[in-house]
Design a protein around this motif. Structure first.
Motif, mmCIF file in Angstrom:
data_model
loop_
_atom_site.group_PDB
_atom_site.id
_atom_site.type_symbol
_atom_site.label_atom_id
_atom_site.label_comp_id
_atom_site.label_asym_id
_atom_site.label_seq_id
_atom_site.Cartn_x
_atom_site.Cartn_y
_atom_site.Cartn_z
ATOM 1 N N PRO A 288 -9.100 17.419 2.065
ATOM 2 C CA PRO A 288 -8.216 16.445 1.405
ATOM 3 C C PRO A 288 -8.420 15.024 1.922
ATOM 4 C CG PRO A 288 -6.991 18.432 1.935
ATOM 5 C CD PRO A 288 -8.341 18.586 2.577
ATOM 6 N N LEU A 289 -8.573 14.070 0.980
ATOM 7 C CA LEU A 289 -8.814 12.673 1.346
ATOM 8 C C LEU A 289 -8.497 11.778 0.157
ATOM 9 C CD1 LEU A 289 -9.960 10.676 3.487
ATOM 10 C CD2 LEU A 289 -12.178 10.926 2.363
ATOM 11 N N GLY A 290 -7.899 10.649 0.438
ATOM 12 C CA GLY A 290 -7.674 9.618 -0.560
ATOM 13 C C GLY A 290 -7.669 8.272 0.117
ATOM 14 N N GLY A 291 -7.327 7.229 -0.647
ATOM 15 C CA GLY A 291 -7.274 5.929 -0.016
ATOM 16 C C GLY A 291 -7.009 4.804 -0.983
ATOM 17 N N VAL A 292 -6.882 3.625 -0.423
ATOM 18 C CA VAL A 292 -6.677 2.381 -1.162
ATOM 19 C C VAL A 292 -7.735 1.388 -0.714
ATOM 20 C CG1 VAL A 292 -5.058 0.554 -1.775
ATOM 21 C CG2 VAL A 292 -4.183 2.813 -1.108
ATOM 22 N N VAL A 293 -8.450 0.794 -1.661
ATOM 23 C CA VAL A 293 -9.340 -0.327 -1.368
ATOM 24 C C VAL A 293 -8.563 -1.606 -1.626
ATOM 25 C CG1 VAL A 293 -11.569 -1.404 -1.800
ATOM 26 C CG2 VAL A 293 -11.293 1.064 -2.151
ATOM 27 N N LEU A 294 -8.546 -2.497 -0.643
ATOM 28 C CA LEU A 294 -7.776 -3.727 -0.717
ATOM 29 C C LEU A 294 -8.684 -4.927 -0.950
ATOM 30 C CD1 LEU A 294 -6.391 -1.743 1.562
ATOM 31 C CD2 LEU A 294 -4.997 -3.754 2.050
ATOM 32 N N SER A 295 -8.243 -5.824 -1.818
ATOM 33 C CA SER A 295 -8.934 -7.105 -1.937
ATOM 34 C C SER A 295 -8.764 -7.877 -0.638
ATOM 35 C CB SER A 295 -8.358 -7.916 -3.096
ATOM 36 O OG SER A 295 -7.041 -8.341 -2.798
ATOM 37 N N ASP A 296 -9.667 -8.801 -0.394
ATOM 38 C CA ASP A 296 -9.579 -9.603 0.827
ATOM 39 C C ASP A 296 -8.262 -10.373 0.886
ATOM 40 O OD1 ASP A 296 -12.085 -8.670 1.419
ATOM 41 O OD2 ASP A 296 -13.135 -10.518 0.879
ATOM 42 N N GLU A 297 -7.820 -10.867 -0.253
ATOM 43 C CA GLU A 297 -6.577 -11.648 -0.286
ATOM 44 C C GLU A 297 -5.390 -10.802 0.170
ATOM 45 O OE1 GLU A 297 -3.894 -14.348 -3.404
ATOM 46 O OE2 GLU A 297 -5.794 -13.423 -4.060
ATOM 47 N N ILE A 298 -5.311 -9.579 -0.330
ATOM 48 C CA ILE A 298 -4.202 -8.714 0.070
ATOM 49 C C ILE A 298 -4.358 -8.276 1.520
ATOM 50 C CG2 ILE A 298 -3.158 -6.447 -0.334
ATOM 51 C CD1 ILE A 298 -3.651 -6.899 -3.320
ATOM 52 N N ALA A 299 -5.578 -7.931 1.925
ATOM 53 C CA ALA A 299 -5.797 -7.524 3.315
ATOM 54 C C ALA A 299 -5.407 -8.639 4.284
ATOM 55 C CB ALA A 299 -7.256 -7.128 3.517
ATOM 56 N N HIS A 300 -5.728 -9.895 3.944
ATOM 57 C CA HIS A 300 -5.433 -11.022 4.840
ATOM 58 C C HIS A 300 -3.925 -11.231 5.006
ATOM 59 C CE1 HIS A 300 -9.538 -11.853 5.337
ATOM 60 N NE2 HIS A 300 -9.743 -12.591 4.250
ATOM 61 N N HIS A 301 -3.150 -10.785 4.022
ATOM 62 C CA HIS A 301 -1.692 -10.907 4.131
ATOM 63 C C HIS A 301 -1.173 -10.196 5.381
ATOM 64 C CE1 HIS A 301 2.484 -11.242 2.646
ATOM 65 N NE2 HIS A 301 2.638 -10.016 3.091
ATOM 66 N N PHE A 302 -1.887 -9.146 5.788
ATOM 67 C CA PHE A 302 -1.434 -8.351 6.922
ATOM 68 C C PHE A 302 -2.202 -8.680 8.217
ATOM 69 C CE2 PHE A 302 -0.559 -5.859 3.069
ATOM 70 C CZ PHE A 302 0.823 -5.717 3.200
ATOM 71 N N ASP A 303 -2.916 -9.793 8.228
ATOM 72 C CA ASP A 303 -3.630 -10.171 9.445
ATOM 73 C C ASP A 303 -2.678 -10.449 10.603
ATOM 74 O OD1 ASP A 303 -6.094 -9.910 8.274
ATOM 75 O OD2 ASP A 303 -6.420 -12.063 7.950
ATOM 76 N N GLU A 304 -1.569 -11.109 10.326
ATOM 77 C CA GLU A 304 -0.646 -11.510 11.381
ATOM 78 C C GLU A 304 0.711 -10.826 11.274
ATOM 79 O OE1 GLU A 304 -1.854 -13.207 13.771
ATOM 80 O OE2 GLU A 304 -3.755 -13.645 12.761
ATOM 81 N N ARG A 305 0.850 -9.908 10.331
ATOM 82 C CA ARG A 305 2.095 -9.153 10.200
ATOM 83 C C ARG A 305 1.738 -7.684 10.010
ATOM 84 N NH1 ARG A 305 4.519 -12.141 5.151
ATOM 85 N NH2 ARG A 305 3.014 -13.716 5.800
ATOM 86 N N ALA A 306 2.552 -6.827 10.560
ATOM 87 C CA ALA A 306 2.239 -5.394 10.521
ATOM 88 C C ALA A 306 2.454 -4.831 9.127
ATOM 89 C CB ALA A 306 3.115 -4.646 11.519
ATOM 90 N N TYR A 307 1.530 -3.981 8.706
ATOM 91 C CA TYR A 307 1.749 -3.225 7.485
ATOM 92 C C TYR A 307 2.734 -2.104 7.783
ATOM 93 C CZ TYR A 307 1.176 0.070 3.697
ATOM 94 O OH TYR A 307 1.437 0.930 2.666
ATOM 95 N N PRO A 308 3.837 -1.993 7.037
ATOM 96 C CA PRO A 308 4.876 -1.005 7.343
ATOM 97 C C PRO A 308 4.578 0.364 6.744
ATOM 98 C CG PRO A 308 5.626 -2.374 5.536
ATOM 99 C CD PRO A 308 4.273 -2.900 5.944
ATOM 100 N N GLY A 309 3.525 1.005 7.194
ATOM 101 C CA GLY A 309 3.192 2.323 6.686
ATOM 102 C C GLY A 309 2.030 2.929 7.445
ATOM 103 N N GLY A 310 1.935 4.246 7.391
ATOM 104 C CA GLY A 310 0.843 4.939 8.057
ATOM 105 C C GLY A 310 0.927 6.430 7.833
ATOM 106 N N LEU A 311 -0.117 7.138 8.265
ATOM 107 C CA LEU A 311 -0.193 8.584 8.096
ATOM 108 C C LEU A 311 -0.813 9.212 9.333
ATOM 109 C CD1 LEU A 311 -1.452 7.194 5.189
ATOM 110 C CD2 LEU A 311 -0.823 9.470 4.442
ATOM 111 N N THR A 312 -0.366 10.390 9.689
ATOM 112 C CA THR A 312 -0.904 11.093 10.847
ATOM 113 C C THR A 312 -2.402 11.335 10.711
ATOM 114 O OG1 THR A 312 1.210 12.191 11.256
ATOM 115 C CG2 THR A 312 -0.756 13.223 12.193
ATOM 116 N N TYR A 313 -2.850 11.667 9.499
ATOM 117 C CA TYR A 313 -4.240 12.078 9.306
ATOM 118 C C TYR A 313 -5.075 11.021 8.589
ATOM 119 C CZ TYR A 313 -1.950 16.503 10.352
ATOM 120 O OH TYR A 313 -1.198 17.484 10.941
#
Length: 435
Positions: A287-312
């Motif tokens: 099992p595997l999935g994911g999200v590809v982020l544009s640079d603009e969206i990824a940069h939004h989280f450069d200095e602030r934590a993304y509020p989400g995660g997964l054990t695996y």
């Protein structure tokens, strides 16, 4: 200490019925097929019967069953590093993230890994809301985006009904589908133009500054395998840009070669802001999935934590299977094969069945992603019973297809052979004649 035992097919079935709770099903009526072996485009049941598997299981075995390179990669990885927490880097996750990014424009460079498609869509929505500060979401009525809390509300088809209590901040709209047009259109151009007008009116009527994201399958999957008319995806992209709405392309089912391109949106001239994936990224071997982020969206989280995660997140075994799958697809021309099969063999064969059998109202699809719509009459009344009967007759003669409402979904592996497709078409022809 008890040792694991090899079960007979009868023992497997008995334990399944005693202890396994199945999804999307009334449990008492189930009679699951016991599968004992798979290889390439084929599988075998507990009675030794052989089948051509044109279901992709749940449309994910893009490189077929038991591809030796993917199996070997899993074995090798298991001997090296079975698992490690997502806060650590591991070589398979790093390689796979780059391989996926390399398939896309150079504005899409970061990958967030999940366990599957529904989680990918959940996180894509969360990212969009974090970036925009908005809450509302747009999704099509003919769609399937998953079965967890937010993704089931995004889903447009009837499976959402039992879970949808009307408080999800999701607004649904009609996408283009000329065969059953909601817009009284008489051509693909009219259908496209009117669908885009409807979408923009929906946005402005609900508040154009309220929407965080629009999520769309570039080729609709579970709700009917419906490719969009030319220009539609480009129009959606323009509307999203106009109103500051993040465009999420749900490539969970259509991605990684299924449509004869690496991603289904690549048939159009569009670049989404977020791309969700799963299934074909490693043919579902782990099992595997994911999200590809544009640079603009990824940069939004450069200095602030993304509020989400997964054990695996980025599990080494799953990512190793993904690395091997993409490498095999590239080295063996599997995506190109899917495109050729669709244009030269499977597509023409299904179109010929539609011309021969009055019960087939339409054959539609692209690559190795096709549907036959079964109807009762010239008014296009859906024939659900006949679809089930044709699927059952096909299975009796050694072919597995998906019966979904009044449709047969025909989705072989991307590396299917011409001969296997021709054999499947013969079985479908006989099943349609007999039902």
């Amino acid at each position: 200490m008890s040792e694991p035992k090899t079960l007979t097919p009868d023992e497997t079935y008995a334990l399944d019925r005693a202890h396994v709770f199945h999804s999307w099903s009334a449990q008492a009526a189930l009679k699951p097929m016991v599968v004992t072996k798979t290889s390439g485009s084929r599988l075998w049941d507990g009675d030794g019967n052989e089948y051509l598997d044109f279901t992709g299981q749940l449309v994910y075995t893009n490189v077929g069953h038991q591809h030796p390179r993917v199996v070997e990669a899993i074995k090798t990885q298991a001997e090296t590093l079975c698992t490690i927490g997502p806060s650590n880097a591991n070589d398979q996750r790093s390689q796979l993230a780059k391989m996926i990014s390399d398939l896309l424009p150079d504005t899409l460079n970061k990958v967030f890994f999940t366990n599957g498609g529904t989680e990918a869509n959940e996180h894509a929505v969360r990212m969009a809301r974090e970036v925009t500060g908005r809450r509302k979401l747009l999704a099509a009525y003919r769609s399937y985006h998953g079965a967890t809390a937010q993704s089931i509300h995004l889903t447009g088809e009837a499976r959402r009904f039992a879970n949808d209590k009307g408080a999800s901040e999701v607004v649904h709209f009609f996408g283009p589908f000329l065969y059953r047009s909601e817009f009284w259109a008489t051509s693909e151009d009219e259908e496209c133009e009117r669908a885009l007008t409807h979408l923009e009116h929906t946005i402005t009527s609900e508040g154009s500054d309220a929407f965080a994201a629009l999520i769309l399958e570039p080729v609709i999957g579970s709700a009917g395998i419906i490719p969009p008319p030319p220009g539609y995806l480009e129009g959606v992209r323009q509307i999203c840009t106009k109103y500051g709405i993040i465009f999420i392309a749900d490539e969970v089912m259509a991605g990684f070669g299924r449509t004869g391109a690496w991603f289904a949106h690549q048939h159009a001239n569009v670049v989404p802001d977020l791309i969700t994936f799963a299934k074909g990224v490693n043919s579902g071997y782990v099992p595997l999935g994911g999200v590809v982020l544009s640079d603009e969206i990824a940069h939004h989280f450069d200095e602030r934590a993304y509020p989400g995660g997964l054990t695996y997140s980025g599990h080494p075994l799953a990512c190793a299977a993904g690395v091997a799958t993409i490498a095999a697809m590239q080295d063996e021309g599997i995506v190109e094969n899917a495109a050729r099969i669709g244009s030269d063999v499977l597509g023409p064969g299904l179109q010929a069945l539609a011309e021969k059998h009055d019960a087939v109202g339409q054959a539609r699809g692209v690559g190795v992603f096709w549907a036959l719509e079964l109807v009762k009459d010239a008014a296009r009344t859906p024939d659900v019973e006949r679809a089930a009967a044709v699927a059952a007759a096909s299975k009796k003669n050694g072919l597995l297809v998906i019966a979904a409402a009044n449709r047969l979904h025909v989705v072989p592996p991307c590396n299917v052979s011409d001969d296997d497709v021709r054999a499947a078409l013969t079985i479908l022809d006989e099943a349609l004649s007999a039902s």
